[in-house]
Every structure is written in C-alpha cells, then in structure tokens.
Design a protein around this motif. Structure first.
Motif, PDB file in Angstrom:
ATOM      1  N   ARG A  68       0.808  -1.224   0.000  1.00  0.00           N
ATOM      2  CA  ARG A  68       0.000   0.000   0.000  1.00  0.00           C
ATOM      3  C   ARG A  68       0.839   1.272   0.000  1.00  0.00           C
ATOM      4  NH1 ARG A  68      -3.351  -2.037   5.302  1.00  0.00           N
ATOM      5  NH2 ARG A  68      -4.138  -4.026   4.433  1.00  0.00           N
ATOM      6  N   GLY A  69       2.113   1.156   0.389  1.00  0.00           N
ATOM      7  CA  GLY A  69       2.956   2.339   0.464  1.00  0.00           C
ATOM      8  C   GLY A  69       4.190   2.072   1.300  1.00  0.00           C
ATOM      9  N   ALA A  70       4.960   3.123   1.570  1.00  0.00           N
ATOM     10  CA  ALA A  70       6.221   2.997   2.293  1.00  0.00           C
ATOM     11  C   ALA A  70       5.981   2.596   3.753  1.00  0.00           C
ATOM     12  CB  ALA A  70       6.987   4.312   2.240  1.00  0.00           C
ATOM     13  N   GLY A 136      11.715  -5.155  -4.225  1.00  0.00           N
ATOM     14  CA  GLY A 136      11.092  -3.881  -4.565  1.00  0.00           C
ATOM     15  C   GLY A 136      10.159  -3.299  -3.529  1.00  0.00           C
ATOM     16  N   ALA A 137       9.961  -3.984  -2.406  1.00  0.00           N
ATOM     17  CA  ALA A 137       9.058  -3.464  -1.372  1.00  0.00           C
ATOM     18  C   ALA A 137       9.683  -2.252  -0.694  1.00  0.00           C
ATOM     19  CB  ALA A 137       8.764  -4.547  -0.341  1.00  0.00           C
ATOM     20  N   PRO A 138       8.902  -1.175  -0.468  1.00  0.00           N
ATOM     21  CA  PRO A 138       9.435   0.049   0.153  1.00  0.00           C
ATOM     22  C   PRO A 138       9.482  -0.087   1.679  1.00  0.00           C
ATOM     23  CG  PRO A 138       7.139   0.387  -0.440  1.00  0.00           C
ATOM     24  CD  PRO A 138       7.497  -1.005  -0.906  1.00  0.00           C
ATOM     25  N   ILE A 139      10.449  -0.868   2.160  1.00  0.00           N
ATOM     26  CA  ILE A 139      10.563  -1.155   3.596  1.00  0.00           C
ATOM     27  C   ILE A 139      11.923  -0.699   4.109  1.00  0.00           C
ATOM     28  CG2 ILE A 139      10.640  -2.974   5.344  1.00  0.00           C
ATOM     29  CD1 ILE A 139       8.802  -4.643   3.609  1.00  0.00           C
ATOM     30  N   ARG A 175       4.240   4.762   6.998  1.00  0.00           N
ATOM     31  CA  ARG A 175       3.636   4.130   8.172  1.00  0.00           C
ATOM     32  C   ARG A 175       4.695   3.307   8.912  1.00  0.00           C
ATOM     33  NH1 ARG A 175      -1.862   1.137   7.272  1.00  0.00           N
ATOM     34  NH2 ARG A 175      -2.210   1.815   9.427  1.00  0.00           N
ATOM     35  N   THR A 176       4.558   3.248  10.221  1.00  0.00           N
ATOM     36  CA  THR A 176       5.561   2.604  11.063  1.00  0.00           C
ATOM     37  C   THR A 176       4.946   1.475  11.870  1.00  0.00           C
ATOM     38  OG1 THR A 176       6.783   4.696  11.255  1.00  0.00           O
ATOM     39  CG2 THR A 176       7.295   2.973  12.857  1.00  0.00           C
ATOM     40  N   ILE A 177       5.629   0.330  11.871  1.00  0.00           N
ATOM     41  CA  ILE A 177       5.299  -0.776  12.762  1.00  0.00           C
ATOM     42  C   ILE A 177       6.439  -0.872  13.766  1.00  0.00           C
ATOM     43  CG2 ILE A 177       4.763  -3.231  12.946  1.00  0.00           C
ATOM     44  CD1 ILE A 177       4.286  -3.161   9.863  1.00  0.00           C
TER      45      ILE A 177
END
Length: 285
Positions: A68-70, A136-139, A175-177
């Motif tokens: 869904r996003g970064a 490619g995941a924005p993590i 968003r932060t986990i």
C-alpha cells in the motif's frame, strides 16, 4: 546490555470496557494487527522478547503494508547498529552479509546476558524484510534504542519515543510498525509488577507509547494461552521462560479495549508462543 523482563500483573479498572471478537472479526493474526492499526500512522506491537511468533507476524504485516505504500519497521535495537542494519537490508543476504550484521556489539552479547531481543526470530524478521526490499518493497528499518544510554528507565522510554517521533516527522507519509517489549507498548503505568522480574525498590516508569499518544498511534499486546519466551529474570541467568497456561475463558483471537485507563488498544491472543533462542554469531577477535 541486559534488560530485566517486566512481566505485568493485570489490574482491572471500573472504566475499562472489553470487546471480544465477533463473527466479523479478523480470522488471522496478521489481519487482526492490521485491523487494530486502522489508518493510524504507527502501530506499536508489544511482545514478550524471545518468541518465534511475534517477529514473524511483524514481518508479515510489513509486507502487507508495503503493498500500500512505504513502511518503516522500528526495532528495539540500539541506534549504533543502524548502519549495519541498512547494509544488510541492501545486501544479497549471503553468509558474509549475515556475519557483517552480527559483528555488531548488540549481537555479540553472551546468551546468559541476552534478554531475548537478539533472537533467531529477530534475525529471520530482518531476513524477511531484506528479501522483500530486494524484490522492490518500500521497507526500511529503524533502530530506536541506545546502547550508550545508562540512565533511569523513565529517560530511556522518553528517548526511545523521541527517536520514533523524529522518524515519523521526517517521513510523515511512511507508516511505522514498532516491535518492542510489552511494557514499552503500554498506555499507562501498571499498578504492580512481579517482584521476581525487577530490582528491589523499582518504580515502573512512564511507558514509551504514552509519550507518543498525540501522534494517533495504536498499541496492541501479543499474548498467548501458552507462552514460552527468552528473558532475564531477577537473580537468574537469562534463558527460556514459561508463563502459567491461561484457561480458555474466551477463545477470541482479538480483544479490543476502551476507556482512559486501558493498558493497550487491543490484545492479540495466540494459542502458543514458542521460545526463540539468541543467535550465535562468530565472536569478535
């Protein structure tokens, strides 16, 4: 640095309202965490350190959010390890890359002084995030503890919260986990703690999450009916621990909490938490 486990005793309050799962409740742990978070910019996941299941859940949730996003995953690891973490996330993940990560002082702590944060499951979490990022995941990963800090516990909670706040303000669309010990994820100071888990005269500090309330964060405590974990208890070497089995009063996966004196926004109850032992890196010469 050795950290004592804060295993908390439940303190009921007349203004606490509990909502157990309903037929429409999430049917998997990761979807339950996603449900608790809603649209909040930050989800603080409280854990018993040294389990297999909770880091794996955080990895799965990060991959879900990355569609869904970064996403930024905050870990209770000293900021002094940040450069090694960044390098590992960019790497091919081969054995040399793994050892380059584990050469850090944080990972070199002997098992008998390791408080559960240096677990094989935590390393597997980092590997999961690395492989997703390579695809490619924005993590990204944020280390928000401080190995150089030796002050009182209230100041440590405040400093960890400030690191998370600054990271959020620098990238408000990310968003932060946050994965942290379950004490730090609390909204309120507990009424009591188990005496065997803390030094004499210990006064529970204001938890980290309480410093971040105005950001609109959400908190969840991951527990289990049968909970094994790795931790340091008072006057004992660090090692595998086991909480007494909890009777099945309510089989709900997710319980949401309301009221100003709630400990968390929700409690995720798994069937079991299994011990994850510390990694065993090659020792520095």
């Amino acid at each position: 640095m050795r950290r004592f486990l804060w295993v908390l005793l439940c303190v009921c309050h007349p203004f606490l309202v509990v909502h157990a799962g309903s037929p429409s409740a999430p049917v998997s742990p990761v979807l339950a965490l996603d449900h608790v978070a809603g649209e909040a910019p930050m989800l603080i996941v409280g854990e018993l350190h040294g389990t297999r299941e909770t880091p794996a859940l955080v990895a799965e949730l990060a991959r879900l959010w990355a569609d869904r996003g970064a996403v930024q995953v905050g870990l209770e690891i000293p900021a002094q390890e940040q450069l090694r973490l960044d390098a590992f996330l960019r790497s091919a993940g081969v054995e040399a890359d793994r050892q380059a990560l584990l050469v850090g002082e944080f990972w070199q702590t002997p098992h008998e002084r390791s408080d559960g944060r240096r677990s094989e499951a935590m390393l597997a979490l980092l590997e999961s995030l690395r492989s997703a990022r390579v695809a490619g995941a924005p993590i990204d990963v944020l280390a928000f503890d401080d190995a150089a800090f030796h002050g009182p516990a209230p100041d440590r909670n405040a400093r960890m919260a400030e690191r998370l706040r600054l990271a959020h303000e620098a990238q408000p669309q990310t968003r932060t986990i946050v994965l942290t010990g379950n004490y730090h994820a609390r909204w309120n100071v507990p009424g009591s703690v188990r005496p065997q888990s803390v030094p004499d005269g210990y006064a529970p500090p204001k938890p980290m999450a309480a410093y971040l309330r105005e950001l609109g964060v959400r908190t969840v405590n991951v527990s289990a009916r049968e909970a094994g974990f790795w931790a340091c208890l008072r006057d004992q070497p660090c090692g595998p621990q086991q909480l007494p089995a909890q009777p099945i009063v309510d089989a709900s996966l997710l319980t949401t909490l309301d009221g100003p004196d709630r400990d968390y926004d929700a409690v995720l109850t798994l069937p079991v938490l299994q011990v994850s032992e510390p990694v065993t890196p090659e020792r520095n010469p």
